[in-house]
Design an enzyme around this catalytic site. Structure first.
Site, PDB file in Angstrom:
ATOM      1  N   GLY A  48      34.531  38.373  46.527  1.00  0.00           N
ATOM      2  CA  GLY A  48      35.285  37.579  45.568  1.00  0.00           C
ATOM      3  C   GLY A  48      36.767  37.878  45.712  1.00  0.00           C
ATOM      4  N   GLN A  53      45.496  38.175  43.276  1.00  0.00           N
ATOM      5  CA  GLN A  53      45.365  39.211  44.315  1.00  0.00           C
ATOM      6  C   GLN A  53      46.067  38.825  45.617  1.00  0.00           C
ATOM      7  OE1 GLN A  53      40.844  39.480  43.759  1.00  0.00           O
ATOM      8  NE2 GLN A  53      41.437  41.555  44.339  1.00  0.00           N
ATOM      9  N   CYS A  95      37.009  46.450  44.646  1.00  0.00           N
ATOM     10  CA  CYS A  95      38.001  45.396  44.455  1.00  0.00           C
ATOM     11  C   CYS A  95      38.967  45.460  45.626  1.00  0.00           C
ATOM     12  CB  CYS A  95      38.747  45.621  43.142  1.00  0.00           C
ATOM     13  SG  CYS A  95      40.053  44.416  42.837  1.00  0.00           S
ATOM     14  N   LEU A  96      39.292  44.299  46.204  1.00  0.00           N
ATOM     15  CA  LEU A  96      40.185  44.295  47.373  1.00  0.00           C
ATOM     16  C   LEU A  96      41.596  44.769  47.015  1.00  0.00           C
ATOM     17  CD1 LEU A  96      39.096  41.009  49.198  1.00  0.00           C
ATOM     18  CD2 LEU A  96      38.425  43.367  49.697  1.00  0.00           C
ATOM     19  N   HIS A 137      34.183  39.839  37.165  1.00  0.00           N
ATOM     20  CA  HIS A 137      35.291  40.594  37.764  1.00  0.00           C
ATOM     21  C   HIS A 137      36.466  39.665  38.107  1.00  0.00           C
ATOM     22  CE1 HIS A 137      36.714  43.898  40.668  1.00  0.00           C
ATOM     23  NE2 HIS A 137      37.463  42.867  40.992  1.00  0.00           N
ATOM     24  N   GLU A 138      36.160  38.516  38.714  1.00  0.00           N
ATOM     25  CA  GLU A 138      37.228  37.613  39.161  1.00  0.00           C
ATOM     26  C   GLU A 138      37.861  36.853  37.994  1.00  0.00           C
ATOM     27  OE1 GLU A 138      38.216  38.190  42.052  1.00  0.00           O
ATOM     28  OE2 GLU A 138      36.434  39.210  42.779  1.00  0.00           O
ATOM     29  N   HIS A 141      40.399  39.011  36.635  1.00  0.00           N
ATOM     30  CA  HIS A 141      41.654  38.962  37.408  1.00  0.00           C
ATOM     31  C   HIS A 141      42.537  37.809  36.922  1.00  0.00           C
ATOM     32  CE1 HIS A 141      41.519  42.055  40.453  1.00  0.00           C
ATOM     33  NE2 HIS A 141      40.363  41.661  40.947  1.00  0.00           N
TER      34      HIS A 141
HETATM   35 NI    NI Z   1      39.043  42.557  42.258  1.00  0.00          NI
END
Ligand code: NI
Length: 173
Positions: A48, A53, A95-96, A137-138, A141
């Site tokens: 994701g 991000q 998480c990236l 999670h997204e 964000h």
């Molecule tokens: Ni993330």
């Protein structure tokens, strides 16, 4: 398509609420952003990726989560909203924007979400397990919330110590 530069914690854009995507903004530019986000996410090995991000403070994200008995949940969610949640799952999350950090986070097991697709058409998703974790999670964000904020205070403390160690070793971003 092109790879987009990732934003890493504690970049302030990750802690800012994304602006909704307006009806007049659907079109080739948004499609290119989504395609580039898919490419960037795949290259980085994520399931994701949200616009903040990649330095774009807007409410949209892409996801591509493998499902046990069927095709991947591969979607673009524009202006996502969580409609209903059910149950609970406890598991490791990454998480990236937090490279190399995996930590236990409690999330709901099932999520019903409403969003617009890349064409601007409204749709609903009813998913469980990893896909549900990913949507929660997204969507966070898009609201300027990172998974650190969802950890228990103890786990957050441990995570912050790990981040410091990774930063000191020069392994953060
Ligand atoms: Ni993330």
């Amino acid at each position: 398509m092109s790879l987009l530069p990732l934003s890493f914690y504690p970049d302030p854009i990750l802690l800012s609420v994304g602006k909704p995507v307006g009806d007049g903004e659907f079109g080739p530019e948004l499609e290119k952003l989504a395609a580039d986000m898919f490419e960037t996410m795949e290259k980085a090995g994520g399931v994701g990726l949200a616009a903040p991000q990649v330095g774009v403070s807007r409410r949209l994200f892409v996801m591509d989560t493998p499902e046990e008995n069927g095709p991947n949940e591969r979607h673009v969610l524009v202006n996502p909203e969580i409609i209903r949640v059910e149950g609970e799952q406890v598991g490791d999350e990454g998480c990236l924007s937090f490279p190399g950090l995996y930590q236990v986070v409690k999330r709901e097991m099932r999520v019903i979400a409403r969003a617009q697709n890349i064409k601007g058409e409204e749709f609903e998703l009813d998913v469980s397990d990893l896909a549900a974790r990913c949507i929660l999670h997204e969507t966070d964000h898009c609201d300027g919330i990172v998974f650190l904020d969802r950890m228990t205070p103890l786990k957050r403390q441990i995570a912050k110590r790990k981040i410091k160690a990774l930063q000191n070793k020069g392994e953060w971003n």
